[in-house]
Every structure is written in structure tokens, then in C-alpha cells.
Design an enzyme around this catalytic site. Structure first.
Site, PDB file in Angstrom:
ATOM      1  N   HIS A  53     -13.872  -6.805   3.438  1.00 31.17           N
ATOM      2  CA  HIS A  53     -12.570  -7.270   3.929  1.00 31.17           C
ATOM      3  C   HIS A  53     -12.170  -8.572   3.245  1.00 31.17           C
ATOM      4  CE1 HIS A  53     -14.262 -10.381   6.710  1.00 31.17           C
ATOM      5  NE2 HIS A  53     -15.201  -9.493   6.993  1.00 31.17           N
TER       6      HIS A  53
ATOM      7  N   ASP B  92     -10.012 -11.035   4.322  1.00 32.72           N
ATOM      8  CA  ASP B  92      -9.738 -12.233   5.103  1.00 32.72           C
ATOM      9  C   ASP B  92     -11.014 -12.985   5.449  1.00 32.72           C
ATOM     10  OD1 ASP B  92     -10.313  -9.955   6.749  1.00 32.72           O
ATOM     11  OD2 ASP B  92      -9.769 -11.132   8.514  1.00 32.72           O
TER      12      ASP B  92
ATOM     13  N   ASP C  61     -18.557 -14.531   4.310  1.00 29.41           N
ATOM     14  CA  ASP C  61     -18.166 -13.422   5.175  1.00 29.41           C
ATOM     15  C   ASP C  61     -16.660 -13.226   5.002  1.00 29.41           C
ATOM     16  OD1 ASP C  61     -17.605 -11.655   7.233  1.00 29.41           O
ATOM     17  OD2 ASP C  61     -17.956 -13.114   8.821  1.00 29.41           O
TER      18      ASP C  61
ATOM     19  N   GLU D  22      -9.721  -8.162   9.116  1.00 33.38           N
ATOM     20  CA  GLU D  22     -10.878  -7.669   9.856  1.00 33.38           C
ATOM     21  C   GLU D  22     -11.243  -8.603  11.006  1.00 33.38           C
ATOM     22  OE1 GLU D  22     -15.264  -7.325  10.740  1.00 33.38           O
ATOM     23  OE2 GLU D  22     -14.121  -9.037   9.975  1.00 33.38           O
ATOM     24  N   GLU D  23     -11.085  -9.903  10.777  1.00 30.45           N
ATOM     25  CA  GLU D  23     -11.622 -10.882  11.704  1.00 30.45           C
ATOM     26  C   GLU D  23     -10.806 -11.043  12.984  1.00 30.45           C
ATOM     27  OE1 GLU D  23     -14.446 -11.918  11.346  1.00 30.45           O
ATOM     28  OE2 GLU D  23     -14.974 -12.273   9.258  1.00 30.45           O
TER      29      GLU D  23
ATOM     30  N   ASP E  94     -20.791  -5.960   4.426  1.00 25.51           N
ATOM     31  CA  ASP E  94     -20.411  -7.018   5.355  1.00 25.51           C
ATOM     32  C   ASP E  94     -21.525  -7.366   6.334  1.00 25.51           C
ATOM     33  OD1 ASP E  94     -18.767  -8.893   6.547  1.00 25.51           O
ATOM     34  OD2 ASP E  94     -17.715  -7.448   7.803  1.00 25.51           O
TER      35      ASP E  94
ATOM     36  N   HIS F  19     -18.525 -17.859  10.678  1.00 27.66           N
ATOM     37  CA  HIS F  19     -17.478 -18.230  11.645  1.00 27.66           C
ATOM     38  C   HIS F  19     -17.597 -19.677  12.093  1.00 27.66           C
ATOM     39  CE1 HIS F  19     -16.685 -13.757  12.955  1.00 27.66           C
ATOM     40  NE2 HIS F  19     -16.846 -13.896  11.646  1.00 27.66           N
TER      41      HIS F  19
END
Length: 486
Positions: A77, A79, A116, A146-147, A170, A458
Site C-alpha cells: 500500500h 499510504d 510500513d 490502507e491505514e 506488508d 505507527h
């Protein structure tokens, strides 16, 4: 520019990863990176498609002699999660990520790194660009958003992709192959708030819970880290009883899939109780530090005097809000019976903030058991409905059920064993990989997920292990060489 990154192996992958760090790409703001990847594919002379939601698909033909191999979809992904330290000046919609080499790791200066899923995207780009690899037909699928909702995976249409095997890149532990993941569900909470004018004879303060590690609300939920929102409401519940505290505003957390690192409130207390109130904050800080001594060594709970607000929550609104969020479930709810050590069901109280005559909250629920996820949603709904809030659920996505007969699993187990002399661990993950959604659109796909070692995704502490990226790349290259025939 940190030139040390360009010296890392494999240079082709790190080159593309660094390019991605220079393109702002927070979730829902991916236009620049979509344009970048489209331009990349077209410059290579490869068929490049952008679907109606913004996913990018790039096709590369098989190398000579490999045309009869099953088609592989390499997926990542575009983003990234935009998180930064409170003292870091950074605009995720404009500024590049300041990535640098720190010993055995690559990390970023005060922000999330975007490994990520930037490493997975960079690996796919390196495969597309390479002229010295052996592989069958390749399709690279770069999804968006995705996030914050898996918008790209939700919007993918059947018939666009031709491959037989999906390799999702991922995951975040080298030497592990993932064959299943949890499903998720968003809870959206809304309180109507009545206000009173700020009374005289009160002293105003700003409360701040800071210094927490935060982290991925799926991957890190079992690590026992503190939730800043829960700590703040725990104090407010006690301060309401002990000091008659009045709340003017709340602001905690930032993203639905990140464990909250900071939370703030503007409050007021009767001036005759001000000194005692300040002492209580210090005492609670000591309690919090003692309880989370190992998991949150930099935890801080501070109070400072603030300008007096014009309005405060009325007593009834405040009482309901404080009790509901204090009582809201958070963290691990149940561990898996089928896979020891794996979280089955959890919830993350991710965001609470006041705005005008409303207080909003958001939780992200996860479970590999749909009925358990539904029961948790009902429990959370019951709490907030009793408090008079509105609550609705959206953004639900399915889990990914392991396939014990997976051909690509057996291939990758054998390849890894041949390369490194051991069988990789087979795991499911308590996080929302896109495989569950993608497999629903393409039920014929044989799916697997793997990746390098990434820590603290994150959060501003995010870092990727350099040596693991090399192993991840070498493993990918050898896997592509060993894809079975159709």
C-alpha cells in the site's frame, strides 16, 4: 539527504524507498505518490493502470523461459501513518520524511518512517525495474488508503488482475510467513454536550498525558502499553469526585489504528482546591509511572495553569462522558485458543475530542472471530447508549482464514529452508492485512504475506532492520524464480 541509505544493500530497493520518503503520502493524501508510481511504470514502458479509486497496477511480462509460470501479484500500500513527536515541526502533506541510518536500523527524525509499507512498495518497484531477475508474469498492485479504511482494497474490482498468487509484502518480522489476519470494525461515538458559563472563583488548568510509546493498535496491543486517553479519563473520574473538576475541552489520540500517545484537557477547579488539585496530578503521575514502569519509561502527566475558558461542560454531560470513556473497554479482550500467543480479540480507544456542542470518540475493534468482534461491538454500544451517546459502526473488513493447502506457502517454506537452513515460522497476525478483502474479490488467489523486520510502526519510533531487508529481498527474488507452472 542521508547518503548512507544509498550504500545499503540491496541498493535498488533502498533507492526506491528513499524516493518514497521524499513524497508526502499520508492516508487519503496519496495523489503525489500515485503520480510518482504511474510515471515510474510508464518510463519503464510497462502497462500501467489506475483504477477508479486510485489503486495502481503495473504489469511486467515473464522473463524468457518463464512464461508458463503462475502469475504473481506483488502487493503493497502506498499510504503511510502520519505520526510525529509533539515537539517536531513537520507537515505530512508537504514535508519529506527525514530518514537516516542509525546503527543496524533505518529510522526517521521525530516522525514515522513509512517503512510500513514503503519497503514493500520499494521491493515491488525494484522487481519491475530489474533486468537480471528470473520470474513469471508479474503484476504489481499498489493500493491506497490502507491505514485509515482500506479504501483501495474495498474499491478493487474483479477482472482487473490476471495473477494466480498474491504476495503481500506488508508483514513486519523477517523469517515469518503470514497466512491469516484479523478482521476489523470502527466504532464512531458522538455525544451531545450542553454547556454552562465558566463560574467565578475557579482556577483553570491544562492537563497533558505525554511521552507514551503508542504503536500499532493490532501488532502492539498485547505489549501492555498505556493508552493516554484511558489515563486521562481515569484521572478525570477521580478528580470530578474529589475536587469538583469542570471540563472545558478534551483532545486525545490522533489515528484510529494507533495506540494514543498523548491526551489533553482544559479543566477548572475551585480556587480553594487548586493546590490540592496540582498535588493530585503529581500523585497520579507517580501511580501511572509505577504501573507502567517497564512499558512506558518516559510517561509524563503534567498540569499547568491556563487561560480561563468561557464555557464548560454542564454537570450531566460531563458525568456521562467521563464515565463512558473511563469504562470503555480497551486493549486485549481475549487471546486465541487456536494459536497460542496470538491475540484473538482487542479494541483500541483511539480518539476522543470536543468540538462545539459535541464530543466525538473512535475505537478500532479487531478479531479473528467474527462473532467475538460482533459481541465486543455490542458491549461498547451498550456502554455508550446507556450514557446517551449515538454510536454507529462502519469500515468493517473481514479476516483472512489460513489455507493449510496453500501452494505458495509450501514453495516459500522450501525456498527459505534451502537458503537459510531453517523453516520459517507460520503465523497469523492480529492486524488488518488487505488479504482478507482482496481474497474476497479474487477468491482464486493463493495468498501469503511476508516482510522485513519493522519495529514500532505507527509511531515516531518506527524503524526497519537493515540486514532483514537484504534477507527479505533475497528471499523474494528466489521465490519468484521458484513459482510453479500453471
Amino acid at each position: 539527504m542521508n547518503k548512507e541509505i544509498f550504500k545499503l544493500e540491496p541498493q535498488a530497493l533502498w533507492k526506491h524507498f528513499y524516493s518514497l520518503t521524499q513524497i508526502p503520502r499520508p492516508s487519503k493524501k496519496e495523489k503525489a505518490v500515485i503520480d510518482f508510481v504511474v510515471d515510474f511504470g510508464k518510463k519503464l514502458g510497462l502497462e500501467t493502470i489506475v483504477d477508479e479509486v486510485g489503486n495502481v497496477i503495473i504489469r511486467k511480462p515473464a522473463t524468457p523461459g518463464m512464461e508458463n509460470r503462475k502469475g504473481v501479484v506483488l502487493q503493497g500500500h502506498l499510504d503511510m501513518v502520519p505520526q510525529k513527536n509533539s515537539d517536531k515541526v513537520h507537515d505530512f502533506e508537504k514535508d519529506p520524511i527525514e530518514a537516516y541510518v542509525d546503527g543496524e536500523w533505518v529510522t526517521a527524525n521525530g516522525t514515522t518512517l513509512g517503512a510500513d509499507n514503503g519497503i514493500g512498495v520499494a521491493a515491488a518497484m525494484a522487481v519491475l525495474e530489474a533486468t537480471d531477475l528470473q520470474h513469471g508474469p508479474i503484476e504489481a498492485l499498489f493500493t491506497i488508503d490502507e491505514e485509515t479504511g482500506m479504501t483501495g482494497a474495498f474499491g478493487l474490482k474483479p477482472g482487473l488482475l490476471q495473477g494466480d498468487i498474491l504476495i503481500n509484502m506488508d508483514s513486519e518480522d523477517e523469517g515469518e510467513l503470514y497466512v491469516g489476519c484479523a478482521g476489523g470494525l470502527d466504532a464512531n461515538i458522538e455525544f451531545e454536550v450542553k454547556h454552562d458559563k465558566m463560574p467565578s472563583g475557579f482556577t483553570s488548568y491544562k492537563l497533558a498525558v505525554t511521552g507514551l510509546k503508542g504503536g500499532h493498535s493490532g501488532m502492539d496491543i498485547s505489549l501492555g502499553r498505556a493508552n493516554s486517553i484511558k489515563l486521562l479519563f481515569r484521572f478525570l473520574y477521580n478528580a470530578e469526585k474529589d475536587f469538583g473538576v469542570k471540563v472545558a475541552s478534551i483532545d486525545g489520540g490522533s489515528l484510529r489504528n494507533a495506540i494514543p500517545r498523548e491526551a489533553f484537557a482544559v479543566v477548572a477547579v475551585p480556587s480553594e482546591k487548586a493546590a490540592e488539585f496540582e498535588k493530585a496530578v503529581s500523585e497520579f503521575e507517580k501511580i501511572f509511572k509505577a504501573e507502567f514502569a517497564l512499558t512506558e519509561p518516559t510517561l509524563a502527566f503534567n498540569v499547568e495553569k491556563a487561560d480561563s475558558p468561557e464555557m464548560i461542560f454542564d454537570s450531566e454531560s460531563q458525568s456521562k462522558i467521563v464515565r463512558a470513556f473511563f469504562g470503555c473497554p480497551n486493549g486485549v479482550v481475549r487471546m486465541s485458543d487456536a494459536m497460542p500467543g496470538l491475540v484473538e480479540t482487542s479494541t483500541n480507544l483511539a480518539r476522543v475530542y470536543s468540538e462545539g456542542d459535541k464530543v466525538y470518540g473512535q475505537c478500532l475493534l479487531r478479531s479473528s472471530v467474527d462473532s467475538a468482534k460482533d459481541a465486543l461491538a455490542q458491549k461498547i454500544a451498550a456502554i455508550f447508549e446507556l450514557a446517551g451517546a449515538k454510536i454507529d459502526f462502519d469500515g468493517g473488513y473481514p479476516g483472512w482464514k489460513p489455507n493449510p493447502d496453500s501452494v505458495i506457502l509450501k514453495v516459500m517454506q522450501n525456498v527459505y529452508n534451502d537458503m537459510y537452513g531453517k523453516i520459517p515460522e507460520i503465523k497469523a497476525i492480529h492486524a488488518g492485512l488487505e488479504c482478507g478483502l482482496l481474497g474476497g474479490v479474487y477468491p482464486n488467489w493463493d495468498m501469503i504475506s511476508f516482510g522485513p523486520t519493522i519495529r514500532f510502526p505507527h509511531s515516531p519510533d518506527e524503524k526497519v532492520h537493515i540486514e532483514s531487508v537484504k534477507k527479505f529481498w533475497d528471499f523474494l527474488v528466489e521465490t519468484l524464480k521458484n513459482i510453479p507452472e500453471k
